[in-house]
Every structure is written in structure tokens, then in C-alpha cells.
Design a protein around this motif. Sequence first.
Motif, PDB file in Angstrom:
ATOM      1  N   LEU A  29       0.744  -0.998  -0.055  1.00 37.56           N
ATOM      2  CA  LEU A  29      -0.114  -0.371   0.326  1.00 37.56           C
ATOM      3  C   LEU A  29       0.747   1.332   0.134  1.00 37.56           C
ATOM      4  O   LEU A  29       2.176   1.244   0.296  1.00 37.56           O
ATOM      5  CB  LEU A  29      -0.655  -0.051   1.393  1.00 37.56           C
ATOM      6  CG  LEU A  29      -1.502  -1.159   1.090  1.00 37.56           C
ATOM      7  CD1 LEU A  29      -2.727  -1.163   2.995  1.00 37.56           C
ATOM      8  CD2 LEU A  29      -2.683  -1.823   0.311  1.00 37.56           C
ATOM      9  N   LYS A 252      -5.614   4.017 -12.880  1.00 33.68           N
ATOM     10  CA  LYS A 252      -6.686   4.793 -12.377  1.00 33.68           C
ATOM     11  C   LYS A 252      -8.318   5.419 -12.735  1.00 33.68           C
ATOM     12  O   LYS A 252      -8.342   5.628 -13.782  1.00 33.68           O
ATOM     13  CB  LYS A 252      -6.078   5.969 -12.225  1.00 33.68           C
ATOM     14  CG  LYS A 252      -6.615   7.345 -10.892  1.00 33.68           C
ATOM     15  CD  LYS A 252      -5.670   8.818 -10.850  1.00 33.68           C
ATOM     16  CE  LYS A 252      -6.691   9.547  -9.867  1.00 33.68           C
ATOM     17  NZ  LYS A 252      -6.098  10.215  -9.349  1.00 33.68           N
ATOM     18  N   GLY A 254      -9.410   2.957  -9.282  1.00 37.13           N
ATOM     19  CA  GLY A 254      -9.326   1.403  -8.632  1.00 37.13           C
ATOM     20  C   GLY A 254     -10.331   0.575  -9.932  1.00 37.13           C
ATOM     21  O   GLY A 254     -10.950  -0.882 -10.242  1.00 37.13           O
ATOM     22  N   TYR A 275      -5.029   2.912  -8.453  1.00 39.93           N
ATOM     23  CA  TYR A 275      -5.074   3.874  -7.500  1.00 39.93           C
ATOM     24  C   TYR A 275      -6.721   3.718  -7.050  1.00 39.93           C
ATOM     25  O   TYR A 275      -7.473   3.928  -7.421  1.00 39.93           O
ATOM     26  CB  TYR A 275      -4.966   5.118  -8.143  1.00 39.93           C
ATOM     27  CG  TYR A 275      -5.471   6.544  -7.128  1.00 39.93           C
ATOM     28  CD1 TYR A 275      -6.039   6.996  -6.361  1.00 39.93           C
ATOM     29  CD2 TYR A 275      -4.248   7.464  -7.993  1.00 39.93           C
ATOM     30  CE1 TYR A 275      -5.385   7.546  -5.456  1.00 39.93           C
ATOM     31  CE2 TYR A 275      -4.046   8.569  -6.859  1.00 39.93           C
ATOM     32  CZ  TYR A 275      -4.872   8.782  -5.793  1.00 39.93           C
ATOM     33  OH  TYR A 275      -4.988   9.959  -5.622  1.00 39.93           O
ATOM     34  N   ASN A 276      -6.729   2.810  -5.955  1.00 40.03           N
ATOM     35  CA  ASN A 276      -7.982   3.394  -5.011  1.00 40.03           C
ATOM     36  C   ASN A 276      -8.446   4.820  -5.429  1.00 40.03           C
ATOM     37  O   ASN A 276      -8.109   4.958  -3.758  1.00 40.03           O
ATOM     38  CB  ASN A 276      -8.008   2.516  -4.269  1.00 40.03           C
ATOM     39  CG  ASN A 276      -9.342   2.396  -3.080  1.00 40.03           C
ATOM     40  OD1 ASN A 276      -9.156   2.590  -1.810  1.00 40.03           O
ATOM     41  ND2 ASN A 276     -10.520   1.821  -3.708  1.00 40.03           N
ATOM     42  N   GLU A 280     -14.335   6.448  -4.139  1.00 41.89           N
ATOM     43  CA  GLU A 280     -14.344   5.093  -3.917  1.00 41.89           C
ATOM     44  C   GLU A 280     -14.581   4.834  -2.116  1.00 41.89           C
ATOM     45  O   GLU A 280     -15.170   4.156  -1.590  1.00 41.89           O
ATOM     46  CB  GLU A 280     -13.224   3.966  -4.225  1.00 41.89           C
ATOM     47  CG  GLU A 280     -13.396   4.163  -5.461  1.00 41.89           C
ATOM     48  CD  GLU A 280     -12.027   3.227  -7.051  1.00 41.89           C
ATOM     49  OE1 GLU A 280     -11.438   2.294  -5.871  1.00 41.89           O
ATOM     50  OE2 GLU A 280     -11.708   3.644  -7.372  1.00 41.89           O
ATOM     51  N   TYR A 281     -13.079   5.265  -1.810  1.00 39.67           N
ATOM     52  CA  TYR A 281     -13.111   5.940  -0.123  1.00 39.67           C
ATOM     53  C   TYR A 281     -14.245   6.496   0.564  1.00 39.67           C
ATOM     54  O   TYR A 281     -14.660   6.129   1.521  1.00 39.67           O
ATOM     55  CB  TYR A 281     -11.778   6.748  -0.194  1.00 39.67           C
ATOM     56  CG  TYR A 281     -11.394   7.039   1.360  1.00 39.67           C
ATOM     57  CD1 TYR A 281     -10.416   5.983   2.246  1.00 39.67           C
ATOM     58  CD2 TYR A 281     -11.576   8.097   1.508  1.00 39.67           C
ATOM     59  CE1 TYR A 281     -10.365   6.228   4.054  1.00 39.67           C
ATOM     60  CE2 TYR A 281     -11.808   8.614   3.355  1.00 39.67           C
ATOM     61  CZ  TYR A 281     -11.132   7.637   4.135  1.00 39.67           C
ATOM     62  OH  TYR A 281     -10.805   7.858   5.075  1.00 39.67           O
ATOM     63  N   SER A 302     -12.461  -4.555  -0.628  1.00 38.71           N
ATOM     64  CA  SER A 302     -12.333  -3.791  -2.007  1.00 38.71           C
ATOM     65  C   SER A 302     -10.379  -3.666  -3.012  1.00 38.71           C
ATOM     66  O   SER A 302     -10.089  -3.808  -3.754  1.00 38.71           O
ATOM     67  CB  SER A 302     -12.468  -2.467  -1.711  1.00 38.71           C
ATOM     68  OG  SER A 302     -13.742  -2.394  -1.732  1.00 38.71           O
ATOM     69  N   LEU A 303      -9.427  -3.804  -2.229  1.00 35.93           N
ATOM     70  CA  LEU A 303      -7.755  -4.106  -1.986  1.00 35.93           C
ATOM     71  C   LEU A 303      -7.766  -5.063  -2.438  1.00 35.93           C
ATOM     72  O   LEU A 303      -6.929  -5.045  -3.534  1.00 35.93           O
ATOM     73  CB  LEU A 303      -7.122  -3.364  -0.730  1.00 35.93           C
ATOM     74  CG  LEU A 303      -7.814  -2.248  -0.475  1.00 35.93           C
ATOM     75  CD1 LEU A 303      -6.840  -1.721   1.169  1.00 35.93           C
ATOM     76  CD2 LEU A 303      -7.349  -0.814  -0.888  1.00 35.93           C
ATOM     77  N   ILE A 314      -0.479  -0.351  -4.134  1.00 25.42           N
ATOM     78  CA  ILE A 314      -2.523   0.319  -4.372  1.00 25.42           C
ATOM     79  C   ILE A 314      -1.845   1.570  -4.106  1.00 25.42           C
ATOM     80  O   ILE A 314      -1.441   1.430  -2.508  1.00 25.42           O
ATOM     81  CB  ILE A 314      -3.061  -0.667  -3.657  1.00 25.42           C
ATOM     82  CG1 ILE A 314      -3.696  -1.760  -3.971  1.00 25.42           C
ATOM     83  CG2 ILE A 314      -4.234   0.193  -3.771  1.00 25.42           C
ATOM     84  CD1 ILE A 314      -4.403  -3.532  -3.529  1.00 25.42           C
ATOM     85  N   THR A 316      -3.842   3.883  -1.955  1.00 23.55           N
ATOM     86  CA  THR A 316      -4.863   4.655  -1.624  1.00 23.55           C
ATOM     87  C   THR A 316      -5.383   4.978  -0.115  1.00 23.55           C
ATOM     88  O   THR A 316      -4.402   5.134   0.839  1.00 23.55           O
ATOM     89  CB  THR A 316      -5.871   2.852  -1.083  1.00 23.55           C
ATOM     90  OG1 THR A 316      -6.998   2.878  -0.401  1.00 23.55           O
ATOM     91  CG2 THR A 316      -4.877   1.824  -0.219  1.00 23.55           C
ATOM     92  N   TYR A 317      -6.316   5.522  -0.103  1.00 24.26           N
ATOM     93  CA  TYR A 317      -6.203   6.103   0.670  1.00 24.26           C
ATOM     94  C   TYR A 317      -7.099   5.858   2.562  1.00 24.26           C
ATOM     95  O   TYR A 317      -7.209   5.748   2.592  1.00 24.26           O
ATOM     96  CB  TYR A 317      -7.993   7.053   0.486  1.00 24.26           C
ATOM     97  CG  TYR A 317      -7.576   8.271  -0.053  1.00 24.26           C
ATOM     98  CD1 TYR A 317      -6.534   9.156  -0.137  1.00 24.26           C
ATOM     99  CD2 TYR A 317      -7.841   8.108  -1.298  1.00 24.26           C
ATOM    100  CE1 TYR A 317      -6.273  10.383  -1.367  1.00 24.26           C
ATOM    101  CE2 TYR A 317      -7.347   8.443  -2.783  1.00 24.26           C
ATOM    102  CZ  TYR A 317      -6.671   9.739  -2.269  1.00 24.26           C
ATOM    103  OH  TYR A 317      -6.395  11.280  -3.540  1.00 24.26           O
TER     104      TYR A 317
END
Length: 326
Positions: A29, A252, A254, A275-276, A280-281, A302-303, A314, A316-317
Amino acid sequence: MFPTDRPRRLRTDGVRSLVSETDLSASDLIAPVFVDATTDERVAIESMPGHERVPVSEAVDRVEEVLATGVEAVMVFGIPESKDEVGSRAYADDGVVQRAVRDIAAETDAYVITDVCLCEYTDHGHCGIVEGSAAEDPTLTVRNDETLDLLRKTAVSHAEAGADMVAPSSMTDGMVGAIREALDGEGFAEVPIMSYAVKYESAFYGPFRDAADGAPAFGDRRHYQMDPANRREALREARLDAEEGADVLMVKPGLPYLDIVRDVREGFDVPVAAYNVSGEYAMLHAAADRGWLDLEATARESLLSMKRAGADLILTYLAEDVAESL
């Protein structure tokens, strides 16, 4: 007559983890970090619960918080103190990212990646040089070739500040080749490039534009970001960046583009990133706040879907939300 093939035999505790096909770890991550040159204190990002803009003076502290969860890499985004038509603060020696990266590189063990783009630094909010007047032509778009020189300057300035990797995100044709040439010419041949090779013009970016103050002042980005309807074009974009020297290819967003992640994974032998994104977050957090979903479980699922599709890393936030449990 009973079935002789019973997959459920391998789903019991004890063996289930042994036959698991996909592994997700904190080291997969990358956590975004927002550094804001306009503030002396942390500012909550309302559309991204749990995330803040931090002043340059707290950039190291923020990165240390990320590292404490087990995440080893950060992506630094900057909010400059001023903007102009050519985004000059993006490549200034004393720019917000440059100052923050110097401190982070000197005082932490984080692997530091920087976003190379101009949208947060231009007064019009587009990812490069725009010629003419929006009042006269609201469909104005970025001048591709004139923008490349500014991306070169920005990437080199980040490398000089201590960035371990640079990540151009503007979807400018030729950006990877231009940046690779500039880095090599300035003695940074060992600095890799993670290209936002396949970046769609997506509705899922809304919260990020609030976080980074990077929304376009007019028009949109459909003339340089990809059409969400296109799949074959993704491989063309990835191929061009790979041929220009990209070390990592990013897709991007994701989740809505897992088919594209799989296509890029099967088509190229370099690492693939997903790129999540902020939308999405925000969706998961909004649903969790209402009690509709379990945040940690849905975040992890999700990840995992991105890893299963073929992503090696990934951005991701959600990194800090799930890292400690991993």
C-alpha cells in the motif's frame, strides 16, 4: 450419487489460509499525504473523513503516523501558497512539495513518491498550459507539447529534493519520455517513474479535488483524460508509456476499472499499480457511518479485488484503515 469434487473441504479454518490465492499486506500500500503551504495547522478534509491537509512543519509527523501502521510508502501532494497560469510553484525550489520532501527524506525511512502534475498549481485548474481565454472559449484544453517542459522541471525538482520515485499524472502525451530524459540528464537515472498510464475522466475524483484544491475553473478534463467507455485504448496508453521508460504502470480509478487492471497486468511485465481513488473511499465511509457496511471488512475486500485483478501495489486512502490489521 455424491460429488467427488468438494471445494468446501478446503474452506475450513486451518487450511483456508494455506490455500488462499491472493495476499494483501501493508507493504503493498501507498498512503497519500496532503501538505498545505497556506495553513499553520491541520485542516480536516470534510469529504474524506480521517484525512487532513497538514502544514509543511507537520509533514514529517504525518508521515511518521503512516509508518506506524506498517505502511512503508507515501505519495506527497501539495497545495501551494499561490497559483498562476503556468503553475510555477510546482517546480519552484521552495515549493510546498519540495520543502516537505526534503524534511521527510531527511527525517524518516519512508519511501517517498511525488505526484507530478500542474492542476493544483495553475489558477485555471488544468494540468498544463492553456492558451487563450476561457471567457471566449470555455472548451479550451491543455497545450500538450508546451506542457512537457514544465513537467520535466517539476520532476527534476522533486528528485533534487529527495523523492525516491516520481509519478506523472497529467495524461500528457510523451510525458514519461520527457521526464525520463530530464531525470537522466540531471543525474537521476536511478529515480523510477510510476506513470498514471491509464487515467480515466472519472466522476470518482470529486473529494480529491476538494482535498487538493485542484478542480478546473472552467470546462473539464475529457480532452486529455480517457473516456470511461474505452478499454482497448488503455493498452495503447500503457504501451506508449512502457516504451518511453515507465517503471510502473498505474490504472486510475481502481474498482470501476478492474478489467483494465487485469488487461495491463497480462499485457506488460512491469509492476502494475491501481489507484483506489477518493470517491471510492468516500463511498465506503459514508455507508459505514450509516451502519450499512463494515468499513474495515469492505475496505479489505476492495483492496483484495485490486490485488486479485493483478495490481502489485495500491495507492489508497484506506491504507491506514486496514494496514494494522494486516
